[in-house]
Scaffold this active site. Structure first.
Site, PDB file in Angstrom:
ATOM      1  N   SER B 326       0.801  -1.225   0.000  1.00  0.00           N
ATOM      2  CA  SER B 326       0.000   0.000   0.000  1.00  0.00           C
ATOM      3  C   SER B 326       0.830   1.269   0.000  1.00  0.00           C
ATOM      4  O   SER B 326       0.296   2.361  -0.205  1.00  0.00           O
ATOM      5  CB  SER B 326      -0.914   0.018   1.228  1.00  0.00           C
ATOM      6  OG  SER B 326      -1.817  -1.047   1.139  1.00  0.00           O
ATOM      7  N   HIS B 371     -15.540  -0.220   3.260  1.00  0.00           N
ATOM      8  CA  HIS B 371     -15.330   1.027   3.967  1.00  0.00           C
ATOM      9  C   HIS B 371     -16.516   1.978   3.847  1.00  0.00           C
ATOM     10  O   HIS B 371     -16.501   3.063   4.412  1.00  0.00           O
ATOM     11  CB  HIS B 371     -14.102   1.750   3.413  1.00  0.00           C
ATOM     12  CG  HIS B 371     -12.803   1.087   3.781  1.00  0.00           C
ATOM     13  ND1 HIS B 371     -12.089   0.287   2.910  1.00  0.00           N
ATOM     14  CD2 HIS B 371     -12.093   1.087   4.951  1.00  0.00           C
ATOM     15  CE1 HIS B 371     -11.002  -0.156   3.501  1.00  0.00           C
ATOM     16  NE2 HIS B 371     -10.969   0.307   4.741  1.00  0.00           N
TER      17      HIS B 371
END
Lengths: 377, 724
Positions: B326, B371
């Site tokens: 990431s 999310h």
């Protein structure tokens, strides 16, 4: 002595140093020249031996001994030498035989005889015995010698020469042969014989080659091409030429020769001391030294010319010429003009026997010179 | 014969004799002239030649090795110096019976058979009058023990020399490198005139890359030597020049803090000053002790280092290539902004899954439940994979690889120490060239979250962060700050090399990314909020996790970290720069097998930044200590935590490392560098080409996949095939 009346034909009083010494049977010319050479020798030896005072003292002792022997022998009238010559020669031949039977070995050669009290080389004795014997032998003969006389003379020369070569000691054999041959030459050996002998020697050279010891052959080969084996047998001569050549005209200066100082030059204080001298003193020094030697030989020849009889003339002439041969062989070898043979440079090389023998020879020369005048007066 | 005849004969004889003497005299003069001619030939004509020969005979050139330059850190702390060392030397020509001597010396000096074998080998190659080292680097006790007994040992001496020592030891071994014996291979490459009398050469790191400055110029003494080569007196001195001193940009204290912060975990830290490109800290853990290499490491010890499962010889900071995970996302965000594929106004709904258009292949977010709705900034702060799948799809691989190339991925940063690897920035062109395959759209998704073919080094990541911090500016990373000439005292600074400008972009594109990176650290819910919460300065950061072992497809959830064998645990990443308004430090931290970047790698970065920006470590490291279980004691050291750290902690003062788990060959392939197998197994033999190990580091241990802060969705391991 000058107080006597002028009418009495007494011997003239000595007025010069030369005349005073003459009375003592010493030749001023020879003495001065020999002392000068000996001094050069000691100075060079100091450098060549690496500043060794003990070597200087040892050499000086030998020179003094030699000078004493010279002075003593000068006192003996020449006729005694003529009388003693056969005996002296005979003993020398016997001792040479003994050496071959029971001599000491040193460096692969049998040269020394140990008599318990002293060790000495009978070949040195022969250096004097040979000219004495040849001169004494030819003295009684009509000269020029007949072929019978020549043959016997050749035998006189040949026997000890072969004995010395068998030791083997090529250098000394050469000197002994020279001494005898000079006697024969001065005795008037016909030129035909001489040229014939030279031609025969040239023809016999290949035969001689196969009679030489391996190390002698190596020396000859190395002489012909020193760079053939620069680290082996050619090393001596290569380093010696470097020493002489690098000395130049004026030399590197006393104690400043690098070749000897740094151990590049082998035998620097014995057979190769001339290389040290040339390196440090240069061409000028060598000309001086060579001049001194030539004057010694010249004086010797002068004495020979004034010899009273055949014996005196032949002995003096052959001693003087042999002395020159010493110088020529040594310098020629060190400069790479001829193969390496073990011949010392007279009065410069370190080592006792040869200096004493040489000076003894000059004692005889002085005897010949000084007794002549007294006898005629 | 009457008397007249006799008289006539006598007269005739004398006349003949005079004639013979005359001929002899003439011959004699000719011979003297011959001698003089030869003399003139030698002493006049060939004088120059023989003079040269005589000088060649006597003159020897004895080299005088220069003193190697010293190496300091940016604050003047000495890192590499030449310390006097004592060696035991034996001079052969003074020894009567060498074997008896060695036998007597063995109990006194503790000689090993290896010492003796090496010594005998050297004796053969050395002139008789010269001393040969028997043992090097004696300690004071050994020196004393020899001095007491020295009357027994004729020809044995203690000699003083200089030995290179490295103050930081293993902590900076990869940066500093070391010097070692000059090998045959080295000799083939170098100019021997520059190495007269020198017997060591820089083998690695700064010692190698700055060999020319550090070495200096050898001088020489012209000495007169005798026929056996022994020098007798000096004729001339030709002075050399000492090596130059180097001032590194490295901060020794920072380096130490970074190493301590990693505790007993393996990993790498690269910290750069973005304003200059100067490298402030470059840690690869574990390090190795350079000193055995200086003295000549034995094959046995070298083998042990090579086969150590934690691979201490391998410089993780610039040779370790890992998927960025990431941590690639800030750069992806920039690419999106640059190409207009995202903006602050964009919102994405994360349901936990993503499908390629016209495909049933399912890609999952690390948060299974999704999310919810996120804007661009929060997508970065929460590291939402769905956002980046979509962004990557919209950008396409060509635009992604173009922008990533601008940040320096896929090529060496050009740092001034050797053996840097270039990593891999995936592109269509690369795949066609190397894999001989076309690019598949599904692969672009993996690239968008920093996995798939990606390979980056910690240094590359730190460098890319610095470029971001500098809004596209920045400098080539380098370690040497200044070079000092010890003779004149002149210090010459190294001018930073400005990087070529990035693509024209608007300043707000950088600002938007940086704002999003601040959310990561300074907003509750950000993945690294724990390190930004109490920070007195603003940090822009990003976490990442690189997966080590692929989870089986059947496993729905990641197992608990503590339940996974250590060598299969994920690598933790964190990158950051601070302060955000005026960046002074850009940092990338990789912690091997440590799990989540936010919990393990970020605290390391925070501690390093604290030290650099505040002069003390403010951040408490309880988290790190707890996460790394028994390992992180060092960073929990009260002094370090309270910011009172001073001085170096050497390896021996730290607690012993925990026993390593049994390592299956699958995860740590026992790849030996070439040459290792040909080493002579004898213990005594010095390793000449030890550096070979550094040039070809072992390949990444296992198929590494990015976990994007969470277990990967199905299909991760085999990139999805394009739908018909």
């Amino acid at each position: 002595m000058n107080t006597g009346t002028a009418l009495t034909p007494t011997p003239r009083s000595p007025t010069t140093w030369g005349e005073r010494l003459q009375r003592l049977h010493i030749d001023l010319w020879l003495l001065t020249l020999l002392l000068a050479i000996a001094c050069i020798g000691l100075i060079t030896l100091y450098s060549a031996s690496g500043h060794s005072l003990s070597a200087i003292f040892a050499q000086a002792q030998r020179l003094l001994l030699g000078l004493a022997v010279m002075a003593a022998l000068a006192q003996v009238p020449p006729d005694y030498y003529r009388a003693a010559a056969p005996w002296f020669y005979g003993v020398a031949v016997l001792l040479l035989m003994l050496v071959l039977l029971l001599g000491d070995h040193a460096k692969g050669a049998q040269r020394w005889l140990d008599l318990g009290v002293i060790r000495f080389q009978p070949s040195e004795m022969m250096k004097l015995g040979m000219p004495m014997m040849v001169a004494a032998w030819l003295h009684g003969r009509a000269l020029p010698p007949t072929w019978k006389v020549v043959l016997i003379t050749l035998a006189i020369i040949g026997v000890p020469a072969v004995l010395v070569m068998m030791q083997p000691d090529l250098g000394t054999a050469l000197l002994i042969i020279s001494a005898g041959a000079f006697g024969l030459y001065l005795g008037g050996l016909s030129w035909r014989w001489i040229l014939g002998a030279l031609a025969a020697a040239a023809a016999a050279a290949p035969l001689l080659w196969f009679r030489l010891h391996e190390y002698q052959r190596q020396r000859v080969l190395t002489f012909l091409d020193p760079e053939r084996d620069p680290l082996g047998t050619g090393y001596h001569i290569t380093q010696s030429k470097i020493a002489i050549g690098s000395g130049g005209v004026f030399g590197k200066g006393w104690l400043h020769g690098t070749q000897a100082k740094l151990d590049f030059l082998p035998e620097s204080h014995t057979d190769f001391i001339f290389a040290v001298y040339s390196e440090e003193m240069g061409m000028m020094g060598v000309i001086l030294l060579l001049g001194l030697y030539t004057m010694v030989v010249g004086r010797g020849l002068f004495i020979a010319l004034r010899g009273h009889d055949s014996f005196q003339r032949l002995l003096a002439g052959s001693l003087a010429l042999t002395f020159f041969i010493y110088v020529f062989i040594n310098m020629g070898m060190v400069m790479g003009l001829m193969p390496v043979v073990g011949v010392p440079l007279p009065l410069l090389s370190y080592g006792g026997t040869s200096a004493v023998t040489l000076l003894a020879g000059f004692g005889m020369l002085m005897s010949i010179h000084t007794h002549r005048k007294l006898l005629t007066s | 014969m009457n008397s007249y005849d006799a008289l006539k004969d006598l007269y005739e004889e004398k006349r003949n004799f005079s004639g013979r003497i005359l001929v002899a005299g003439v011959l004699l003069i000719l011979m003297v002239l011959l001698l003089l001619a030869r003399l003139a030939d030698l002493q006049v004509l060939q004088h120059d030649y023989f003079s040269t020969r005589a000088n060649d005979n006597r003159m020897r050139v004895v080299p005088m090795p220069p003193v190697r330059g010293l190496i300091y850190d940016r604050n003047g702390t000495l890192l590499a110096q030449n310390r006097p060392s004592f060696n035991l030397e034996v001079t052969r020509e003074q020894v009567e019976d060498m074997d008896a001597l060695l036998e007597q010396l063995t109990p006194v000096m503790g000689l090993t058979p290896g010492d003796i074998a090496r010594f005998k080998d050297r004796v053969r190659k050395t002139p008789r009058y010269r001393g040969v080292p028997l043992r090097t680097n004696l300690n004071p006790e050994e020196v004393a023990r020899f001095e007491i007994n020295r009357y027994n040992f004729k020809g044995v001496d203690i000699t003083a020399g200089l030995s290179r020592t490295y103050a930081m030891g293993p902590s900076a071994s990869h940066v500093m490198g070391y010097v070692g014996g000059i090998s045959e291979a080295d000799y083939a490459k170098l100019d021997e005139r520059l190495y007269q009398g020198i017997n060591q050469i820089g083998k690695l790191g700064i010692e190698r890359s700055h060999e020319d400055e550090l070495r200096g110029t050898p001088g020489a003494r012209i000495v007169e030597a005798n026929a056996s080569g022994r020098p007798l007196r000096e004729l001339e001195q030709r002075p050399g020049a000492p090596g130059r001193n180097l001032y590194l940009s490295l901060d020794a204290k920072l380096q130490n803090i970074a190493e301590l912060a990693l505790g007993e975990l393996d990993g790498a830290v690269a910290a750069i000053d973005p304003q200059t490109g100067e490298v402030l800290a470059l840690v690869s853990k574990p390090g190795f002790d350079p000193h055995p290499f200086v003295e000549g490491i034995s094959t046995k010890n070298y083998r042990a280092l090579q086969s150590d499962p934690s691979r201490p010889l391998y410089n993780r900071a610039l040779q370790g290539t890992y998927p960025p995970g990431s941590t690639i996302k800030p750069f992806m965000t920039f690419a999106g902004l640059f190409h207009g594929e995202t903006s602050n106004e964009q919102h994405v709904n994360c349901s936990g899954t993503y499908y390629l258009p016209n495909s049933s292949r399912k890609f999952r977010c690390h948060k299974r439940t999704g999310h919810g709705t996120l804007d661009m900034g929060w997508a970065l702060a929460k590291s939402c994979d769905i956002f980046y799948y979509q962004l990557a799809t919209n950008l396409g691989i060509d635009r992604i690889s173009e922008v990533m190339g601008q940040f320096g991925f896929g090529k060496p940063t050009g740092i001034d120490i050797p053996h840097e690897r270039s990593g891999l920035s995936p592109s269509r062109e690369w795949k066609r060239r190397v894999r001989k395959e076309p690019w598949f759209p599904g692969e672009t998704l993996n690239i968008g979250i920093g996995q798939g073919y990606w390979q980056v080094t910690p240094l590359q990541l730190a460098q890319a962060t610095a470029r971001l911090a500098m809004r596209g500016g920045g400098f080539e990373p380098h370690l040497v700050h200044a070079i000092e000439d010890p003779l004149t005292g002149t210090v010459t600074g190294v001018t930073p090399k400005a990087l070529p400008p990035m693509l024209e972009s608007e300043p707000h594109e950088y600002d938007d990314v940086i704002t999003a990176m601040e959310l990561v650290t300074h907003t509750p819910g950000g993945t690294a909020y724990r390190i930004g919460r109490d920070s007195p300065y603003r940090i822009a950061g990003k976490t990442g996790t690189a997966q080590v072992a692929g989870l089986s497809q059947a496993e729905e959830d990641a197992p608990e970290l503590s339940a996974t064998p250590k060598h299969l645990r994920d690598h933790a990443w964190f990158l950051a720069f601070a302060p955000t308004d005026k960046p002074r430090i850009a940092i990338a931290v990789l912690v091997e097998h440590a799990g989540h970047g936010g919990s393990v790698a970020a605290p390391v970065a925070r501690q390093v930044m604290d030290q650099y920006l505040l002069g003390r470590v403010q951040f408490a490291t309880a988290t790190l200590a707890a996460t790394a279980a028994p390992a992180a004691n060092a960073s929990a050291d009260p002094g370090a935590a309270a910011g009172e750290f001073d001085g170096f902690v050497t390896a021996s003062e730290r607690p012993a490392p925990p026993p390593l788990p049994a390592v299956p060959t699958l995860t740590i392939p026992a790849q030996k560098p070439p040459g290792a197998s040909t080493e002579n197994p004898a213990d005594a033999v010095e390793v000449d080409d030890a550096e070979a190990a550094f040039e070809k580091p072992p390949a990444a241990p296992a198929p590494v996949n990015d976990a994007a802060d969470a277990p990967p969705p199905e299909g991760e391991l085999n990139p999805p095939k394009p739908q018909p």
